[in-house]
Enzyme design. Sequence first.
Site, PDB file in Angstrom:
ATOM      1  N   CYS A 134     -25.387  44.452  -2.462  1.00  0.00           N
ATOM      2  CA  CYS A 134     -26.049  43.904  -1.273  1.00  0.00           C
ATOM      3  C   CYS A 134     -26.042  42.379  -1.238  1.00  0.00           C
ATOM      4  O   CYS A 134     -25.863  41.776  -0.176  1.00  0.00           O
ATOM      5  CB  CYS A 134     -27.477  44.434  -1.161  1.00  0.00           C
ATOM      6  N   ASP A 325     -29.067  43.455   7.746  1.00  0.00           N
ATOM      7  CA  ASP A 325     -29.267  44.220   6.517  1.00  0.00           C
ATOM      8  C   ASP A 325     -27.928  44.806   6.062  1.00  0.00           C
ATOM      9  O   ASP A 325     -27.291  45.546   6.811  1.00  0.00           O
ATOM     10  CB  ASP A 325     -30.272  45.341   6.777  1.00  0.00           C
ATOM     11  N   HIS A 327     -27.433  47.074   3.774  1.00  0.00           N
ATOM     12  CA  HIS A 327     -27.606  48.327   3.043  1.00  0.00           C
ATOM     13  C   HIS A 327     -27.090  49.568   3.753  1.00  0.00           C
ATOM     14  O   HIS A 327     -27.154  50.662   3.195  1.00  0.00           O
ATOM     15  CB  HIS A 327     -29.085  48.517   2.675  1.00  0.00           C
TER      16      HIS A 327
END
Length: 441
Positions: A134, A325, A327
């Site tokens: 990440c 994000d 993820h």
Amino acid sequence: MNTDYFTRSKRLLSGIREDGRITFPQARGAEEDNELAEGEGKVKTKLLAMWYNMKYGLNVKMKTNFSRDSPVWLLGRCYHRKTDPCDEQLVSDEKEEGIESFKSDFMSRIWLTYRKEFPSLDGSNISSDCGWGCMLRSGQMLLAQALVSHFLGRGWRWDPNQRPSNEKQYRDAVNHRKIIKWFGDTPSQMSPLSIHTLVSLGEVSGKKPGDWYGPGSVAHLLKKAVDMATRETSDFEQLTVYVAQDCAVYLQDVIDQCEANGKGSWKSLILLIPVRLGAEKLNYIYAPCLTAMLSLDNCIGIIGGRPKHSLYFVGFQDDKLIHLDPHYCQEMVDVWKAEFPLSSFHCRSPRKLNLSKMDPSCCIGFYCQTKDDLEKFVQNVQTCLIPPHEKAEYPMFIFCSGRSRDVMSAPKFCIPDDSIRLADSVHDSEDDFESEEFEVV
């Protein structure tokens, strides 16, 4: 399907614990079939992808709402009302009004996320960065924004429904795809900023495929990757990356890098400044400084996140940081196919994180196209470095006029290796997670 393979798949599914950890059975021995092992690896990857996408709600389309009374900032652009966080002076801006304009701006940022089924990383059988990459993806997004500013300009917007109708639009479309290709998930030299390249560069420092990184470490990897790309392709010849040392920017070192080509030429600057704004938690006196940074025209974002969860921050509204994000685990896209799909590289759903939940370790990025831009930036950022009502001894970072090698005792700010804190494992604390949307008040 092979009965034995089906049985082992069920065993894998039963290995998901309540805290998100996935436990896998041990191999039966040397007689294990290679094809079965490969299939098992794919099941593991799919389970991790399903877990992350479910845990963070990234496979659910979210409606984004905003406060009607507060301005929304995105990388130096203000929507609704324009207030300068540095001096709290209200400034009218007729060009940047409306949430629809914000949505177009946000969607035009390049979104780089976990991917699966890409070529194995060198020296391993790892074909996905799900669960550990990440911070590398956040760093890629930061660098991608710098490249968008350099090749397309800050005012560029991506419209998926519009086909190029003139020379400029066609050139922008080509450069848009070219930038994404540079980050393609392949070990090819044609993708010099890929996760394969970053992991390979990390091995020099003792990292292995599957290890986690902190924002400071990623900043140095990005610099190395751009330096390598400069030697491979002419597209990067007019770019240079400078990483601050111990929260100090040595301006003569910066000038030396930008003038490296000689003959009065100037390389555009990507300035990366790793900082640590607290011990275990963010020292909240720096919250106004962070939002002020995101209001500057030169800012290309902040990589950091909350503990064990890296994010790429691009803006804010009130005390909430707007972020992309990384993820969400998606299938690898072959970016070297003609007219490859672009939709998975752009996010339509902004999310936010309360400033108080931000990890104290982060890296702030800036882009200065010309020497004049750099001089104006150094002047403009000064009022944003020191927390309001605090003494001048505690700025976020400092500028030094000389070269680092000439300074005998530069101010020292410790930036420890925080890789384990920021992206430690797949079992984030549920109390830390915030998937809250913007609310209309």
